[in-house]
Design an enzyme around this catalytic site. Structure first.
Site, short mmCIF file in Angstrom:
data_model
loop_
_atom_site.label_atom_id
_atom_site.label_comp_id
_atom_site.label_asym_id
_atom_site.label_seq_id
_atom_site.Cartn_x
_atom_site.Cartn_y
_atom_site.Cartn_z
N GLY A 279 6.44 -10.16 15.43
CA GLY A 279 5.63 -11.31 15.79
C GLY A 279 6.18 -12.14 16.94
N ASP A 280 5.78 -13.40 16.95
CA ASP A 280 6.11 -14.29 18.07
C ASP A 280 7.61 -14.52 18.21
OD1 ASP A 280 3.40 -14.51 18.25
OD2 ASP A 280 3.29 -16.65 17.77
N CYS B 101 -5.65 -18.80 14.77
CA CYS B 101 -6.52 -18.69 15.94
C CYS B 101 -7.82 -19.48 15.76
CB CYS B 101 -6.83 -17.23 16.24
SG CYS B 101 -5.35 -16.21 16.28
N THR C 126 16.32 -5.04 13.83
CA THR C 126 17.21 -5.93 14.58
C THR C 126 18.59 -5.26 14.70
OG1 THR C 126 18.09 -7.00 12.61
CG2 THR C 126 16.03 -7.92 13.52
N LYS D 173 -23.63 2.69 36.59
CA LYS D 173 -22.23 2.57 37.02
C LYS D 173 -21.73 1.27 36.40
CE LYS D 173 -22.70 4.71 41.57
NZ LYS D 173 -23.08 4.26 42.93
N ARG E 234 0.83 -1.21 0.00
CA ARG E 234 0.00 0.00 0.00
C ARG E 234 0.86 1.26 0.00
NH1 ARG E 234 -3.94 -3.29 2.92
NH2 ARG E 234 -2.72 -3.13 4.82
P1 FAD Z 1 3.06 -17.17 12.53
O1 FAD Z 1 1.70 -16.63 12.27
O2 FAD Z 1 3.18 -18.44 13.27
O3 FAD Z 1 3.79 -17.29 11.15
C1 FAD Z 1 5.12 -17.71 11.06
C2 FAD Z 1 5.31 -18.44 9.74
O4 FAD Z 1 6.67 -18.41 9.41
C3 FAD Z 1 4.94 -19.91 9.83
O5 FAD Z 1 3.87 -20.20 8.93
C4 FAD Z 1 6.20 -20.66 9.45
O6 FAD Z 1 5.96 -21.77 8.63
C5 FAD Z 1 6.98 -19.59 8.70
N1 FAD Z 1 8.42 -19.79 8.76
C6 FAD Z 1 9.20 -19.93 9.86
N2 FAD Z 1 10.50 -20.06 9.52
C7 FAD Z 1 10.53 -20.00 8.16
C8 FAD Z 1 11.60 -20.08 7.21
N3 FAD Z 1 12.85 -20.22 7.61
N4 FAD Z 1 11.28 -19.98 5.90
C9 FAD Z 1 9.99 -19.81 5.49
N5 FAD Z 1 8.96 -19.74 6.35
C10 FAD Z 1 9.22 -19.83 7.67
N6 FAD Z 1 -3.39 -15.22 19.22
C11 FAD Z 1 -4.36 -14.39 19.66
O7 FAD Z 1 -4.09 -13.21 19.86
N7 FAD Z 1 -5.62 -14.85 19.88
C12 FAD Z 1 -5.99 -16.14 19.65
O8 FAD Z 1 -7.14 -16.52 19.83
C13 FAD Z 1 -4.98 -17.03 19.21
N8 FAD Z 1 -5.27 -18.34 19.01
C14 FAD Z 1 -4.29 -19.17 18.54
C15 FAD Z 1 -4.61 -20.50 18.32
C16 FAD Z 1 -3.65 -21.37 17.84
C17 FAD Z 1 -4.00 -22.82 17.64
C18 FAD Z 1 -2.34 -20.89 17.54
C19 FAD Z 1 -1.30 -21.82 17.00
C20 FAD Z 1 -2.02 -19.57 17.77
C21 FAD Z 1 -2.99 -18.69 18.27
N9 FAD Z 1 -2.69 -17.36 18.53
C22 FAD Z 1 -3.67 -16.52 18.99
C23 FAD Z 1 -1.33 -16.83 18.34
C24 FAD Z 1 -1.18 -16.16 17.00
O9 FAD Z 1 -1.63 -17.00 16.00
C25 FAD Z 1 0.30 -15.80 16.82
O10 FAD Z 1 0.68 -14.93 17.83
C26 FAD Z 1 0.58 -15.14 15.47
O11 FAD Z 1 0.18 -15.98 14.42
C27 FAD Z 1 2.07 -14.82 15.35
O12 FAD Z 1 2.35 -14.32 14.07
P2 FAD Z 1 3.80 -14.54 13.44
O13 FAD Z 1 3.73 -13.91 12.09
O14 FAD Z 1 4.82 -14.10 14.38
O15 FAD Z 1 3.94 -16.11 13.32
#
Ligand code: FAD
Length: 567
Positions: A293-294, A48, A284, A445, A27
């Site tokens: 993210g995570d 999620c 970084t 309230k 965008r």
């Molecule tokens: P992700 O969404 O996990 O994406 C990371 C991606 O990177 C993965 O698909 C992986 O395959 C890819 N990857 C990693 N290393 C490489 C590499 N070297 N090359 C290519 N690809 C790679 N959060 C909430 O706030 N509320 C909820 O209700 C909730 N429910 C959830 C339920 C479940 C079952 C799960 C598993 C998670 C839930 N979460 C929830 C957490 C939320 O999904 C995560 O916090 C969020 O997806 C993190 O985003 P991210 O981009 O950091 O990682």
């Protein structure tokens, strides 16, 4: 107009943070080359939603696919490469090494800016026997496809969920909906550790009331093979106590750890908690690499300490902020408060900010109050109590954290309190918030106002509190416990050793009360006993109010908890 000149932006990880960064980057920069690499076969899927697909609430697997590589190409002109793993980063040359997982072909891709959104992987501690085809983790669509394939022909199968975090509990709920025998085995003494124990106790009662067997404070020490005497389609889950749980499947919900392999190998700075270290621009230790993210460490909004907080909201917002910074729009990500919510059968549990444990760890002084206001006006049908706890600073009353559990209205109260935390509000602000009210939705309230007012009363010295976990140690020689509820309420149960005088009789019966002992008053939720303590202290008695009153005390009593008290 574009924000900056065209660049090649490469993103590793194509789900929450990665896809969000990619869309924002497009965008802002129509002519950038944006390439997103994803190891799995799906991008931008609803992690999620995975438990609800297992339980059948989400009927179609396709509903989990928020976007596909094709739709991302059509709408955002993204070059999405699935089933493609990034296996190395050459920082000096600004190139990544890539492997196509289906063909094994390897190649390099250069970048001007690199975003790591590699997520977090489920923990698999080295417990003997943990690897078994019927032991499942829940991270992506292939994981739930495996669970669905296993469960297709399973009648009254026994599932043991190891770990009582939100993924474990959502899975327990959903498998129970499908008629499975479900057991949750949890190492710590409570489920959902972001909640304080007296709040988590409501969740324990709800699990048991819905037929989920619960083993607390009893870590899994081994998964043993089944035998003729102990048949099972997966393992015998052995707990530290010696209990043996035959399992036809095991769901491993033991938490997650940041995926930092790429970052570590590339020599990027990793924090003490084990996540990628970034600055407030999500950059970084390499100025050409951002991480979101995570996989990253964030600053906790209350304690200011580095923390790992795996939630979708922060990941999505961070993706947007990283893209902004790359494309010349300085943007900051400052804190995460860990605002989270989970549904467990008929209960909803939400929390934001710090809990007592994290405040103690950070040596931050706090006060705690519990109350049980109605979800909406009591005179309008269907009002349900909300167990609400707030933590605040003893000096100026700054809000530090909140937890709420109930059948209705929890989500909006937690979101208001999360907003208040972000704004740095005090309990005085909470008392003054002007919130929408009509009888079906709230009260004049609102519970959030009431929490602020109750905290103000404590700060003003109008009432002193005794906490639920101090009751057992009260010495009857120095303290009188006074039950001020109606006789019918007392007939349903009371705190042993307490004296009973209903609130409306307290003024007439002051002569029955001791002046040489402290009086701790309690009612059902804490409001009537607050009134009693005001009457008593203004008549010269030393009076306190039991925070959260009988409801909070009762839910923490193991024998009561087994009887499924309801909110
Ligand atoms: P992700 O969404 O996990 O994406 C990371 C991606 O990177 C993965 O698909 C992986 O395959 C890819 N990857 C990693 N290393 C490489 C590499 N070297 N090359 C290519 N690809 C790679 N959060 C909430 O706030 N509320 C909820 O209700 C909730 N429910 C959830 C339920 C479940 C079952 C799960 C598993 C998670 C839930 N979460 C929830 C957490 C939320 O999904 C995560 O916090 C969020 O997806 C993190 O985003 P991210 O981009 O950091 O990682």
């Amino acid at each position: 107009m574009e924000t900056s000149s065209p660049k090649t932006i490469v993103i590793v990880g194509g789900v929450a943070g990665g896809a969000s960064a990619a869309a924002r980057a497009r965008r802002l920069c129509e002519h950038c080359e944006i390439i997103m690499f994803e190891r799995g076969e799906h991008v931008s899927f609803a992690n999620c939603g995975l438990p609800y697909f297992v339980g059948g609430e989400i009927a179609e697997q396709d509903s989990l696919l928020v976007q596909t590589p094709e739709s991302l190409k059509a709408r955002f002109n993204l070059d999405v490469r699935i089933k493609t793993e990034v296996i190395g980063i050459d920082r000096a040359a600004r190139r990544i090494q890539v492997r196509e997982l289906e063909t094994g072909r390897e190649y390099e891709q250069s970048y001007d800016a690199l975003i790591l959104s590699t997520g977090a992987s489920p923990l698999r501690p080295p417990i003997p026997g943990i690897d078994h085809p019927n032991h499942f983790v829940v991270r992506n669509i292939p994981d739930v496809e495996r669970i669905m394939a296993w469960s297709k022909d399973c009648q009254r199968c026994r599932a043991v969920v190891v770990g009582g975090g939100y993924i474990g509990l959502e899975m327990a709920e959903q498998l129970r909906h499908r008629g499975f025998d479900v057991t949750v085995a949890q190492g710590p003494p409570q489920v959902m550790t972001p909640f304080d124990p007296e709040m988590a106790a409501w969740l324990h009662a709800e699990l048991r009331a819905n037929g989920v067997a619960l083993h607390l404070n009893d870590p899994v020490v081994a998964f043993e093979p089944p035998s003729e005497q102990e048949p099972a389609r997966a393992s015998i889950v052995v707990l530290k106590s010696g209990q043996r749980l035959p399992a036809d499947s095991v769901i491993l919900g033991l938490g997650v750890k940041p995926e930092i392999g790429l970052a570590t190998a590339a020599g990027l700075e990793i924090g003490a908690r084990g996540g990628i270290r970034v600055d407030e621009h999500l950059q970084t230790s390499d100025p050409h690499i951002w991480a979101v993210g995570d996989a990253i460490e964030v600053r906790d909004g209350v304690t200011g300490k580095w923390a790992l907080i795996a939630l979708a909201g922060p990941a999505n917002r961070q993706g947007r902020i990283a893209a902004d910074n790359i494309l010349g729009r300085p943007s900051r990500y400052e804190h995460t408060w860990g605002t989270a919510i989970v549904r467990l059968f008929k209960l909803t549990a939400g929390c934001t900010g710090a809990n007592e444990k994290s405040l103690r760890r950070a040596s931050i002084p706090f006060l705690a109050i519990h109350l049980h206001p109605g979800s909406h006006a009591g005179y309008y049908p269907g009002a349900e109590p909300i167990a609400l706890k707030i933590l605040f600073a003893p000096d100026a009353g700054k809000l530090l954290g909140a937890q709420a559990i109930g059948h209705d209205g929890v989500d909006k109260r937690i979101d208001v309190l999360a907003t208040a935390l972000k704004a740095g509000m005090t309990v005085h602000d909470l008392a003054e918030l002007e919130l929408a009210y009509a009888p079906p939705y709230g009260s004049a309230k609102d519970p959030v106002n009431l929490a602020g007012m109750a905290a103000q009363n404590v700060l003003a010295g109008d009432v002193a509190l005794t906490q639920w976990n101090e009751v057992a140690a009260l010495d009857p020689r120095t303290t009188l416990l006074l039950d001020v509820r109606r006789p019918d309420e007392r007939a349903r149960g009371f705190i042993p050793g307490s004296t009973h005088i209903p609130l409306d009789e307290v003024r007439q019966r002051l002569n029955e009360l001791p002046r040489d002992r402290e009086i701790v008053a309690y009612c059902q939720s804490g409001q009537r006993s607050y009134n009693a303590s005001r009457i008593l202290s203004q008549h010269g008695f030393r009076a306190r109010n039991l925070s959260g009153a009988y409801r909070t005390w009762q839910i923490t009593q193991p024998s009561q908890n087994e009887n499924h008290p309801s909110l």
